[in-house]
Design a protein around this motif. Structure first.
Motif, PDB file in Angstrom:
ATOM      1  N   TYR A  64       0.831  -1.205   0.000  1.00 21.02           N
ATOM      2  CA  TYR A  64       0.000   0.000   0.000  1.00 21.02           C
ATOM      3  C   TYR A  64       0.868   1.260   0.000  1.00 21.02           C
ATOM      4  O   TYR A  64       0.498   2.269  -0.605  1.00 21.02           O
ATOM      5  N   HIS A  65       2.018   1.232   0.650  1.00 16.96           N
ATOM      6  CA  HIS A  65       2.888   2.407   0.703  1.00 16.96           C
ATOM      7  C   HIS A  65       3.425   2.794  -0.680  1.00 16.96           C
ATOM      8  O   HIS A  65       3.877   3.914  -0.873  1.00 16.96           O
ATOM      9  N   HIS A  66       3.369   1.881  -1.634  1.00 19.35           N
ATOM     10  CA  HIS A  66       3.782   2.180  -3.005  1.00 19.35           C
ATOM     11  C   HIS A  66       2.623   2.737  -3.836  1.00 19.35           C
ATOM     12  O   HIS A  66       2.811   3.097  -4.987  1.00 19.35           O
ATOM     13  N   ALA A  67       1.443   2.797  -3.264  1.00 19.60           N
ATOM     14  CA  ALA A  67       0.246   3.202  -3.995  1.00 19.60           C
ATOM     15  C   ALA A  67       0.167   4.718  -4.154  1.00 19.60           C
ATOM     16  O   ALA A  67       0.605   5.478  -3.296  1.00 19.60           O
ATOM     17  N   VAL A  68      -0.407   5.123  -5.277  1.00 20.32           N
ATOM     18  CA  VAL A  68      -0.710   6.527  -5.541  1.00 20.32           C
ATOM     19  C   VAL A  68      -2.219   6.628  -5.674  1.00 20.32           C
ATOM     20  O   VAL A  68      -2.832   5.870  -6.442  1.00 20.32           O
ATOM     21  N   VAL A  79     -11.497   3.853  -2.022  1.00 18.16           N
ATOM     22  CA  VAL A  79     -10.461   4.648  -2.657  1.00 18.16           C
ATOM     23  C   VAL A  79      -9.869   3.814  -3.789  1.00 18.16           C
ATOM     24  O   VAL A  79      -9.776   2.588  -3.685  1.00 18.16           O
ATOM     25  N   THR A  80      -9.508   4.493  -4.886  1.00 20.60           N
ATOM     26  CA  THR A  80      -8.863   3.805  -6.008  1.00 20.60           C
ATOM     27  C   THR A  80      -7.405   4.241  -6.044  1.00 20.60           C
ATOM     28  O   THR A  80      -7.113   5.438  -6.001  1.00 20.60           O
ATOM     29  N   LEU A  87      -4.476  -0.775 -11.210  1.00 21.90           N
ATOM     30  CA  LEU A  87      -5.516  -0.014 -10.527  1.00 21.90           C
ATOM     31  C   LEU A  87      -6.290  -0.938  -9.601  1.00 21.90           C
ATOM     32  O   LEU A  87      -6.769  -1.994 -10.024  1.00 21.90           O
ATOM     33  N   VAL A  88      -6.414  -0.518  -8.349  1.00 22.63           N
ATOM     34  CA  VAL A  88      -7.062  -1.342  -7.342  1.00 22.63           C
ATOM     35  C   VAL A  88      -8.009  -0.456  -6.532  1.00 22.63           C
ATOM     36  O   VAL A  88      -7.634   0.642  -6.113  1.00 22.63           O
ATOM     37  N   ARG A  89      -9.238  -0.932  -6.317  1.00 17.65           N
ATOM     38  CA  ARG A  89     -10.203  -0.223  -5.471  1.00 17.65           C
ATOM     39  C   ARG A  89     -10.214  -0.906  -4.109  1.00 17.65           C
ATOM     40  O   ARG A  89     -10.338  -2.132  -4.013  1.00 17.65           O
ATOM     41  N   LEU A  90     -10.069  -0.106  -3.041  1.00 19.16           N
ATOM     42  CA  LEU A  90      -9.940  -0.624  -1.682  1.00 19.16           C
ATOM     43  C   LEU A  90     -10.942   0.041  -0.746  1.00 19.16           C
ATOM     44  O   LEU A  90     -11.358   1.170  -0.976  1.00 19.16           O
ATOM     45  N   VAL A  91     -11.251  -0.658   0.344  1.00 17.71           N
ATOM     46  CA  VAL A  91     -11.920  -0.025   1.467  1.00 17.71           C
ATOM     47  C   VAL A  91     -10.822   0.774   2.159  1.00 17.71           C
ATOM     48  O   VAL A  91      -9.813   0.210   2.595  1.00 17.71           O
ATOM     49  N   HIS A  92     -10.989   2.081   2.228  1.00 18.61           N
ATOM     50  CA  HIS A  92      -9.917   2.946   2.736  1.00 18.61           C
ATOM     51  C   HIS A  92      -9.510   2.601   4.167  1.00 18.61           C
ATOM     52  O   HIS A  92      -8.322   2.557   4.485  1.00 18.61           O
ATOM     53  N   ALA A  93     -10.467   2.313   5.026  1.00 18.41           N
ATOM     54  CA  ALA A  93     -10.171   2.083   6.444  1.00 18.41           C
ATOM     55  C   ALA A  93      -9.398   0.792   6.693  1.00 18.41           C
ATOM     56  O   ALA A  93      -8.552   0.733   7.582  1.00 18.41           O
ATOM     57  N   THR A  94      -9.665  -0.248   5.906  1.00 15.86           N
ATOM     58  CA  THR A  94      -9.074  -1.567   6.186  1.00 15.86           C
ATOM     59  C   THR A  94      -8.099  -2.042   5.112  1.00 15.86           C
ATOM     60  O   THR A  94      -7.412  -3.044   5.316  1.00 15.86           O
ATOM     61  N   HIS A  95      -8.073  -1.372   3.963  1.00 16.50           N
ATOM     62  CA  HIS A  95      -7.262  -1.768   2.798  1.00 16.50           C
ATOM     63  C   HIS A  95      -7.725  -3.098   2.208  1.00 16.50           C
ATOM     64  O   HIS A  95      -6.955  -3.784   1.541  1.00 16.50           O
ATOM     65  N   GLU A  96      -8.983  -3.453   2.461  1.00 15.05           N
ATOM     66  CA  GLU A  96      -9.538  -4.671   1.856  1.00 15.05           C
ATOM     67  C   GLU A  96      -9.766  -4.406   0.375  1.00 15.05           C
ATOM     68  O   GLU A  96     -10.319  -3.378  -0.013  1.00 15.05           O
ATOM     69  N   ILE A  97      -9.335  -5.343  -0.461  1.00 11.25           N
ATOM     70  CA  ILE A  97      -9.461  -5.190  -1.912  1.00 11.25           C
ATOM     71  C   ILE A  97     -10.909  -5.472  -2.329  1.00 11.25           C
ATOM     72  O   ILE A  97     -11.434  -6.562  -2.072  1.00 11.25           O
ATOM     73  N   VAL A  98     -11.524  -4.473  -2.946  1.00 14.34           N
ATOM     74  CA  VAL A  98     -12.900  -4.603  -3.411  1.00 14.34           C
ATOM     75  C   VAL A  98     -12.930  -5.003  -4.875  1.00 14.34           C
ATOM     76  O   VAL A  98     -13.724  -5.832  -5.298  1.00 14.34           O
TER      77      VAL A  98
END
Length: 103
Positions: A64-68, A79-80, A87-98
């Motif tokens: 995640y630290h490499h993500a923009v 968040v995308t 390109l990855v869409r995540l739940v911002h609070a948990t970083h779960e991949i949606v």
């Protein structure tokens, strides 16, 4: 008969303990310490990191630290992000991949 059952139980116990001793410990999918330090310092991600992009799984912090951020947090808390072209869409609070938008 009792002796045969006792011998069988002892054998199963020994087999079970030997198998658990040989099993690798579950590290929760984290990177090895050396690669994790390199990733945290901004180094390249290790080969094979894309295999960890699975819907429903949590994206590791080192990746995640490499993500923009491409699209900021929306009203659903998603968040995308772009990680080395993915390109990855995540739940911002948990970083779960949606969703994985490019793979």
């Amino acid at each position: 008969m009792f002796k045969q059952i006792s011998v069988a139980l002892v054998a199963l116990t020994l087999i079970g303990s030997a198998a658990s001793a040989l099993a690798k410990p579950d590290k929760g999918g984290e990177l090895p310490p050396g690669l994790q330090k390199k990733a945290e310092r901004g180094g390249e991600l290790p080969p094979g990191w894309k295999k960890k992009l699975v819907r429903g799984h949590r994206l590791e912090d080192t990746i995640y630290h490499h993500a923009v951020i491409v699209q900021p947090v929306d009203r659903h808390g998603l968040v995308t992000v772009r990680i080395e072209g993915e390109l990855v869409r995540l739940v911002h609070a948990t970083h779960e991949i949606v969703d994985i938008l490019s793979h």
